[in-house]
Design a protein around this motif. Sequence first.
Motif, PDB file in Angstrom:
ATOM      1  N   LEU A 188     -21.430 -16.325  24.131  1.00 62.24           N
ATOM      2  CA  LEU A 188     -21.980 -14.985  23.881  1.00 62.24           C
ATOM      3  C   LEU A 188     -20.860 -13.947  23.693  1.00 62.24           C
ATOM      4  CD1 LEU A 188     -24.848 -14.010  23.728  1.00 62.24           C
ATOM      5  CD2 LEU A 188     -24.793 -13.581  26.186  1.00 62.24           C
ATOM      6  N   ILE A 189     -19.832 -14.042  24.507  1.00 66.69           N
ATOM      7  CA  ILE A 189     -18.708 -13.103  24.396  1.00 66.69           C
ATOM      8  C   ILE A 189     -18.026 -13.296  23.037  1.00 66.69           C
ATOM      9  CG2 ILE A 189     -16.412 -12.515  25.309  1.00 66.69           C
ATOM     10  CD1 ILE A 189     -17.543 -13.304  28.122  1.00 66.69           C
ATOM     11  N   ALA A 190     -17.745 -14.555  22.690  1.00 72.13           N
ATOM     12  CA  ALA A 190     -17.025 -14.820  21.436  1.00 72.13           C
ATOM     13  C   ALA A 190     -17.835 -14.352  20.229  1.00 72.13           C
ATOM     14  CB  ALA A 190     -16.706 -16.310  21.329  1.00 72.13           C
ATOM     15  N   TRP A 191     -19.143 -14.641  20.204  1.00 67.68           N
ATOM     16  CA  TRP A 191     -19.943 -14.222  19.052  1.00 67.68           C
ATOM     17  C   TRP A 191     -20.077 -12.705  18.967  1.00 67.68           C
ATOM     18  CZ3 TRP A 191     -20.718 -16.381  14.661  1.00 67.68           C
ATOM     19  CH2 TRP A 191     -20.619 -17.770  14.568  1.00 67.68           C
ATOM     20  N   THR A 192     -20.119 -12.051  20.127  1.00 71.81           N
ATOM     21  CA  THR A 192     -20.172 -10.576  20.105  1.00 71.81           C
ATOM     22  C   THR A 192     -18.900 -10.042  19.441  1.00 71.81           C
ATOM     23  OG1 THR A 192     -21.503 -10.575  22.125  1.00 71.81           O
ATOM     24  CG2 THR A 192     -20.446  -8.505  21.529  1.00 71.81           C
ATOM     25  N   MET A 193     -17.763 -10.607  19.801  1.00 67.69           N
ATOM     26  CA  MET A 193     -16.488 -10.169  19.206  1.00 67.69           C
ATOM     27  C   MET A 193     -16.436 -10.507  17.714  1.00 67.69           C
ATOM     28  SD  MET A 193     -14.789  -8.557  21.422  1.00 67.69           S
ATOM     29  CE  MET A 193     -16.274  -7.962  22.186  1.00 67.69           C
ATOM     30  N   ASN A 194     -16.917 -11.698  17.338  1.00 67.21           N
ATOM     31  CA  ASN A 194     -16.897 -12.093  15.924  1.00 67.21           C
ATOM     32  C   ASN A 194     -17.697 -11.100  15.077  1.00 67.21           C
ATOM     33  OD1 ASN A 194     -15.458 -14.353  16.712  1.00 67.21           O
ATOM     34  ND2 ASN A 194     -17.216 -15.722  16.682  1.00 67.21           N
TER      35      ASN A 194
END
Length: 275
Positions: A188-194
């Motif tokens: 979830l963190i990585a996709w939010t940043m992407n």
Amino acid sequence: MFDRRKTEPDVLTKEKISSRLTTKWMAHEIVYLQTCVSTNLDAKELLDKGSLNGTLVIAEEQTGGRGRRGRSWESPPGHCIYMTLGLKPDIETDKASMLTLIMAYATAKAIHKVTGLNAQIKWPNDIVLNGKKVCGILTEMNLEQTSIKSVVTGIGINVNQTEFKEEIKDTATSLLLEGGKSVSRADLIAWTMNYFEEAYEQFISVKNLSFLKEEYENLLANRNKEVRVLEPKGEYEGVALGISDTGELIVKRADGEAVFVYAGEVSVRGIYGYV
Ligand code: BTN
């Protein structure tokens, strides 16, 4: 429904997040803290001391988590996301509130990507699922004389939490409660940043939200709903139509006048419920 005894603890590490990132530069510097007072405070301090634009601070627990309008944000360890993105945007101060909308958009998209749930945005800074709050965003600006030194955008997401305090239990929910399964916080963190990086780069080049308006409005929980706008100088009701190119909520009042509501110290509630 889920059986809490069968859910594995979701271990969060910097490496897990980094391995899922596809960003060119956003969140390439990650500071992971077991505990802190507020990730917004740490991000501000790190940027003051020279950390890079796009530094991401994540904590397992916060002892003084901050919410909007002076409220606190309960931040127990183990199940949630408490993170702050530190930015050094080259923009005028009156444009910083648009970063909250971009973060809300990126987070709603990430929730959908990772869980399949239809997350919606309650303008300007909440993400809701089935009419209940699952995420809050607090953007704070730090000035040097009259220009922006840094902007920190803090996000709190109820991920695998199953219990809430009495005061919020009727209006709050989590991804686990809504989807019935445990969710990877690193994903979830990585996709939010992407998603955030892509939108942020466009925002920095055009300095408004025209490129995002349509997609944002498709995610807007308040759209075509009757809302009550609470401003420091009074309150009024109307129907929320959408957002302007600069992120104000457009509310049509009963007398036919369209009011552009600026995010600042304002609160927007549904007439018949939280949304
Ligand atoms: C709100 O809905 O009132 C905004 C809540 C924002 C909470 C997040 S958790 C990470 C970051 N650090 C804080 O102290 N607050 C934000």
